[in-house]
Design an enzyme around this catalytic site. Structure first.
Site, short mmCIF file in Angstrom:
data_model
loop_
_atom_site.label_atom_id
_atom_site.label_comp_id
_atom_site.label_asym_id
_atom_site.label_seq_id
_atom_site.Cartn_x
_atom_site.Cartn_y
_atom_site.Cartn_z
CG HIS A 457 -0.28 -0.02 2.55
ND1 HIS A 457 0.14 1.13 3.18
CD2 HIS A 457 0.02 -1.05 3.38
CE1 HIS A 457 0.67 0.81 4.35
NE2 HIS A 457 0.62 -0.50 4.50
CB CYS A 476 1.41 -4.22 5.21
SG CYS A 476 -0.06 -5.23 5.54
#
Length: 561
Positions: A457, A476
């Site tokens: 992201h 992440c």
């Protein structure tokens, strides 16, 4: 009594005379019963085998029985009583297995050397020794073939997560063995089992170079003292001359003689060498001689041989299928690359998990992306970060543009909750951050569903990409170039032009877009590799995984049951 001894002497003479022709026949025709000796050896009790093989246990007994029974136990590696050309080639390849980061001793090199020396010196070599040499060579070929194809260490024996699918096919070691002998191309058959990636072959050349550098050393590499403060260009220091020689040793600086009286000055030529060295080591190339740079300069060739060995083993674990298009994340390099037809179309800096929230190693398929995403706070971050923050300041949620929701999606007023009693285990709500420029996921997220709930992201914290150490996330992967990645992923959907992508990223309204083709995503952990230009790249072992794997690589093998 004298008569008695004369009779005994006569009997012994007759026995020796009777046996002599048989002994001479065996010496002149030593391979006459070799198939039977090979069979006897392979069918022996394991305890007998251990004695015969002098602690060099057979590792592939079942394979060997199949191989030799198919050829009626005829020898494969001997010409008369001497090792054949193929046997000599295999011994050389065993010696050179160190260039694959493996241990030649694993493949019976010590005992084979003794047997070869005896056979090649025309010393008498017994049937048992011939059978030993024969079987050890075949066992060495089979074991080396398996290790080159699949690796010596299985990833499941490691503490860290390695969840990339394994090679689908077996190495077909008996097929390779038969081809090597029938076509007289031992090297070709073994080398065909190497990983198909160009990076592996380049690393093999690099490790050769390091062995040559180690050989050229006249003594141990002395540790250079780390300066109290980083050395800047123009500074003088006692260790400058030695640091200059270390840069020349590692080929980051051409040899030159500084001006008279300037040997201890950190001059401009040396600065360029330091910057090049820092770039190769993933350090900020600022030309400053600080703690991390001097520590890296203190590496000995042996250190880098071991680092290369560990990463060559990781490459052997990867599937042997060639991907035409994929996203590659090297966790240890803090990087993401979009690769198509072996060309890197996009390179982006990345931020990965902190040491206590490690990004796992796995592969999955990217199937959709989300523009202007909301972020539902995951349980770990909720328990460790958000709940404690709200306890201190009830306005935390409002300041972060977060909403408190029940599991039906109804919004709850935070002041109605007794936060002092809330923990990650008893929390009956969820917290969701609305889309926007301050959303923790940034303006877009890229989804490749997996059991770890890890994805890529954007991020509002753009300044973090300029740090050398970017192990900063909760697991992440944050990427520096999300817009460019979205462009590549949606290039086969003409309606998604640049303007529409930008608008969707900044709309403040969550929008999901399904990809027309699923893109493989591979998260790997490499702390050493040689790039296409032949330059070695060394990275910090941020998750402290190299030492564990190295120990297993250098451990004795367990014999086959």
């Amino acid at each position: 009594m004298k008569v008695y001894f004369r009779q005994i002497s006569l009997i012994l003479t007759l026995i020796f005379t009777w046996l002599q022709p048989g002994l001479e026949a065996e010496a002149s025709l030593p391979t006459q019963n070799l198939p039977g000796e090979i069979r006897s050896l392979l069918e022996s009790d394991p305890s007998v085998l251990d004695t015969d093989f002098q602690q060099n246990s057979l590792f592939s007994r079942s394979y060997l029985l199949t191989f030799y029974s198919d050829r009626a136990f005829a020898p494969a590696w001997l010409t008369g009583t001497k090792p054949s050309c193929e046997a000599l080639e295999l011994r050389l390849l065993i010696q050179q297995s160190r260039f694959d980061g493996l241990l030649p001793e694993d493949y019976h090199l010590g005992q084979l050397d003794l047997l070869f020396e005896k056979a090649l010196a025309n010393d008498f070599i017994s049937l048992r020794e011939q059978a030993l040499m024969e079987v050890l060579l075949s066992d060495a070929f089979i074991l080396l073939a398996r290790h080159l194809y699949q690796g010596k260490v299985h990833p499941e024996h490691l503490e860290g997560v390695w969840d990339i699918q394994h090679k689908e096919n077996e190495p077909k070691v008996l097929e390779k063995l038969n081809l090597a002998l029938s076509h007289k191309n031992v090297r070709q058959q073994l080398f065909s089992l190497h990983p198909k990636f160009g990076i592996y072959h380049r690393m093999r050349q690099t490790i050769k170079k390091y062995y040559e550098l180690e050989k050229a050393l006249t003594g141990p590499v002395r540790k250079i003292a780390v300066p109290d403060k980083p050395l800047e260009p123009g500074h003088r220091a006692a260790q400058i001359a030695e640091l200059r020689q270390r840069l020349i040793f590692w080929k980051d600086l051409d040899h030159y003689a500084p001006d008279s009286g300037q040997a201890d000055v950190y001059d401009s030529l040396m600065v360029e060498g330091v910057k090049n060295f820092q770039s190769r080591h993933g350090l900020l190339p600022d030309g400053r001689l600080g703690k991390a740079t001097v520590a890296a300069l203190n590496h000995a060739p042996k250190d880098l041989i071991e680092k290369a060995a560990v990463n060559m083993e990781r490459l052997r674990w990867l599937p042997d299928t060639t991907l035409q298009e994929f996203v590659l994340v090297n966790i240890a390099n803090f990087s993401m690359d979009f690769i198509r037809q072996k060309d890197t179309l996009l390179h982006s800096n990345a931020i990965v998990g902190q040491s206590y929230r490690k990004t796992p190693v796995f592969n999955a398929e990217m199937s959709y992306l989300v523009f202007s995403p909301t972020w539902t706070v995951p349980p770990t971050i909720l328990a460790n970060d958000v709940i404690p923050a709200v306890r201190k300041d009830i306005s935390y949620l409002r300041n972060k543009n977060m909403r408190l929701l029940d599991f039906s999606g109804n919004e709850i007023d935070p002041v109605t909750v007794n936060w002092g009693e809330m923990t990650g285990r008893n929390f009956p709500y969820m917290i969701r951050q609305s889309p926007g420029p301050h959303n923790s996921l940034g303006l877009v997220k890229f989804m490749f569903p997996n059991k770890y709930n890890v994805y890529m992201h954007d991020t509002p914290s753009r300044d973090l990409f300029f740090r050398a150490d970017r192990a900063l996330s909760s697991g992440c992967i944050r990427i520096q170039k999300p817009f460019e990645l979205a462009q590549l992923l949606l290039a086969d959907q003409p309606l998604w032009n640049d303007e529409r992508i930008r608008n969707a990223m900044n709309s403040g309204r969550e929008q999901t877009v399904t990809l027309k083709r699923k893109i493989p995503v591979v998260l790997i952990y490499l702390t050493f590799w040689t790039d296409a230009s032949g330059q070695e790249n060394i990275r910090k072992d941020i998750y402290s995984r190299d030492a564990e794997l190295l120990k297993l690589l250098q451990s004795p093998l367990a014999k086959e049951n």
